[in-house]
Design an enzyme around this catalytic site. Structure first.
Site, PDB file in Angstrom:
ATOM      1  N   SER A 273      -2.522  -0.074  -3.985  1.00 59.16           N
ATOM      2  CA  SER A 273      -1.540  -1.111  -3.665  1.00 59.16           C
ATOM      3  C   SER A 273      -0.663  -0.731  -2.474  1.00 59.16           C
ATOM      4  CB  SER A 273      -0.651  -1.401  -4.881  1.00 59.16           C
ATOM      5  OG  SER A 273      -1.404  -1.895  -5.959  1.00 59.16           O
TER       6      SER A 273
ATOM      7  N   GLY B  66      -3.019  -4.669  -6.625  1.00 61.87           N
ATOM      8  CA  GLY B  66      -3.641  -4.568  -5.309  1.00 61.87           C
ATOM      9  C   GLY B  66      -2.655  -4.871  -4.203  1.00 61.87           C
TER      10      GLY B  66
ATOM     11  N   CYS C 117       0.477  -6.914 -11.878  1.00 58.91           N
ATOM     12  CA  CYS C 117       0.915  -6.784 -10.488  1.00 58.91           C
ATOM     13  C   CYS C 117       0.311  -7.890  -9.618  1.00 58.91           C
ATOM     14  CB  CYS C 117       0.603  -5.386  -9.970  1.00 58.91           C
ATOM     15  SG  CYS C 117       1.662  -4.873  -8.599  1.00 58.91           S
ATOM     16  N   PHE C 118      -0.637  -7.575  -8.743  1.00 61.45           N
ATOM     17  CA  PHE C 118      -1.272  -8.617  -7.937  1.00 61.45           C
ATOM     18  C   PHE C 118      -1.923  -9.654  -8.842  1.00 61.45           C
ATOM     19  CE2 PHE C 118      -4.272 -10.067  -4.530  1.00 61.45           C
ATOM     20  CZ  PHE C 118      -3.335 -10.280  -3.535  1.00 61.45           C
TER      21      PHE C 118
ATOM     22  N   GLN D  11       0.492 -12.287  -9.772  1.00 61.64           N
ATOM     23  CA  GLN D  11       0.689 -13.252  -8.697  1.00 61.64           C
ATOM     24  C   GLN D  11      -0.488 -14.220  -8.597  1.00 61.64           C
ATOM     25  OE1 GLN D  11       1.262 -10.488  -5.492  1.00 61.64           O
ATOM     26  NE2 GLN D  11       3.081  -9.616  -6.456  1.00 61.64           N
TER      27      GLN D  11
ATOM     28  N   ASN E 110       5.339  -1.515  -8.204  1.00 61.14           N
ATOM     29  CA  ASN E 110       4.948  -1.408  -6.802  1.00 61.14           C
ATOM     30  C   ASN E 110       4.565  -2.797  -6.319  1.00 61.14           C
ATOM     31  OD1 ASN E 110       3.948  -0.926  -4.284  1.00 61.14           O
ATOM     32  ND2 ASN E 110       2.091   0.092  -4.979  1.00 61.14           N
TER      33      ASN E 110
ATOM     34  N   GLY F 103       5.790  -6.101  -3.367  1.00 63.75           N
ATOM     35  CA  GLY F 103       6.675  -6.660  -2.359  1.00 63.75           C
ATOM     36  C   GLY F 103       6.691  -8.172  -2.370  1.00 63.75           C
ATOM     37  N   PHE F 104       5.874  -8.779  -3.253  1.00 65.50           N
ATOM     38  CA  PHE F 104       5.817 -10.235  -3.408  1.00 65.50           C
ATOM     39  C   PHE F 104       6.082 -10.585  -4.866  1.00 65.50           C
ATOM     40  CE2 PHE F 104       3.369  -9.254   0.325  1.00 65.50           C
ATOM     41  CZ  PHE F 104       3.619 -10.297   1.216  1.00 65.50           C
TER      42      PHE F 104
ATOM     43  N   HIS G 254       3.348  -2.043 -13.906  1.00 67.16           N
ATOM     44  CA  HIS G 254       2.201  -1.201 -14.201  1.00 67.16           C
ATOM     45  C   HIS G 254       2.296  -0.585 -15.602  1.00 67.16           C
ATOM     46  CE1 HIS G 254       0.249  -0.958 -10.177  1.00 67.16           C
ATOM     47  NE2 HIS G 254       1.441  -1.369  -9.800  1.00 67.16           N
TER      48      HIS G 254
ATOM     49  N   GLU H 275       0.036   1.002 -17.187  1.00 68.88           N
ATOM     50  CA  GLU H 275      -0.827   2.172 -17.401  1.00 68.88           C
ATOM     51  C   GLU H 275      -0.059   3.482 -17.336  1.00 68.88           C
ATOM     52  OE1 GLU H 275      -0.236   1.961 -13.197  1.00 68.88           O
ATOM     53  OE2 GLU H 275      -0.881   0.417 -14.592  1.00 68.88           O
TER      54      GLU H 275
END
Length: 380
Positions: free
Chosen positions: A55, A236, A264-265, A268, A306, A308-309, A354, A356
């Protein structure tokens, strides 16, 4: 990016932000030049996991902890096959590695993998600047023949921005591979790799799941060719507004009402599939100490982040989507950013962080159990 791997302890280095601010220090890792988006991570440990997290592709990571590299580098903790950050910024790198598992120093590892870094700068001042001005493009230049400041700034401003970047296929596996279940196999999961960390399929394997990790370019037919009990979308890099293919695959999974989990990604991507927008955060969330509330239970957990969006979804109501009702399930207590989504009429949910725990707290491990519960209920 150009690099050299000679000793760097006394080699001059310069960090140049796209707004013109400059920090001078010493080379750390490889010598040369590199460009990316300047972001900061607030974790005090887990630097190996950070460096090898896909990522962070095309990002220059500033460590807010002043002392980095104390435990060296081992061969067990990386989350992927290589370091993905495009640059690394620390204040005081460890002079000596001190850990029984260490195989080499962090500086040696950065140099060996061609990662250009800088040390000896005021990372607190740099972090405060990024908090006030926002994440921005940056360049690190090192060597005995540095360009003039105007030339360096011009090169930084010519580098690509993170907004609009489509990066997941650049970091994902090219071929499908299988992580077998540990112990008795209970379920099969198709995991779409958008930048997956190695610990993620391991956490599922611990729960009796055989994980088929598929490339980011996998089609709906590829996903269902493994006869999955559930589908997972990973973390990602890049801008989710560019991720048309993963969104289309996600929609097909939702149409079939297969149990679905995204992180995460993947969160989104679920947001976009449900019809919500996404936007770029001013400086993002990165580190292993972010407080998040699970609104379904009221529990507050400390989490690893982690991103930024973020997803632009209403916090105060249930939303109608093409796949039934949806609501925000998790929220960041620092800034009220959406940290999770769930559908109320079919088995699908996601979180922005995250679970994990590599590296990071284990507060969110229950989310893998929640995914297992969805598959158990579907099977029943």
């Amino acid at each position: 990016m150009t690099t050299s791997t000679r000793g760097t302890e006394k080699v001059p280095a310069v960090l140049v932000l796209e707004d013109g601010r400059i920090f001078r220090g010493r080379a750390y890792g490889a010598v040369g030049e590199t460009f990316g988006e300047a972001v900061f991570s607030t974790g005090m440990t887990g630097y190996q996991e950070t460096l090898t997290d896909p990522s962070y592709h095309r990002q220059v990571v500033v460590m807010t902890a002043p002392h980095v590299g104390n435990t060296g580098v081992n061969d067990e903790d990386p989350e992927s096959s290589r370091i993905w950050v495009s640059g690394y910024v620390v204040r005081d790198p460890a002079r000596v590695s001190s850990n029984w598992r260490a195989k080499r120093s962090l500086g040696e590892e950065l140099a060996a993998q061609g990662v250009v870094g800088i040390s000896g700068i005021d990372t607190r001042a740099l972090t405060r600047h990024l908090r006030e001005s926002g994440a921005m493009r940056v360049g690190i230049f090192s060597g005995n023949a540095l360009p003039d400041e105007g030339t360096m700034l011009a090169e930084v401003r010519q580098a690509p921005e993170m907004k609009g970047a489509d990066l997941s296929a650049e970091v994902a596996t090219k071929e499908t591979y299988v992580v077998p279940a540990i112990g008795t196999k209970k379920f099969t999961v198709a995991a779409v790799d958008l930048g997956i960390k190695g610990m993620t399929p391991h956490r599922m394997a611990e729960r009796g799941i055989e994980v088929h990790v598929l490339p980011a370019t996998a089609t709906v037919e590829d996903v269902y060719a493994v006869n999955p009990d559930g589908v997972f979308f990973s973390n990602g890099p890049g801008d989710p507004s560019t991720a048309e293919h993963p969104v289309s695959v996600m929609k097909a999974v939702l149409e079939r009402k297969t149990p679905l989990f995204g992180i995460c990604f993947g969160n989104q991507i679920l947001g976009r599939a449900l019809g919500f927008g996404t936007y770029k955060l001013k400086y993002g969330h990165r580190g292993i100490n972010q407080p998040v509330q699970d609104r379904t239970t009221g529990k507050v957990e400390v989490t690893a982040h982690n991103h930024g969006f973020a997803v632009d979804a209403p916090l105060d109501k249930v939303s109608e989507t093409p796949y039934g009702r949806a609501e925000v399930s998790h929220v960041c207590l620092n800034d009220q950013v959406v940290e999770g989504l769930q559908l109320l009429d079919q088995p699908a949910f996601s979180v922005q962080y995250h679970p994990e725990a590599a590296a990071g707290p284990h507060d969110a491990a229950y989310l893998f159990d929640r995914f297992v519960s969805l598959m158990e209920a579907e099977r029943a």
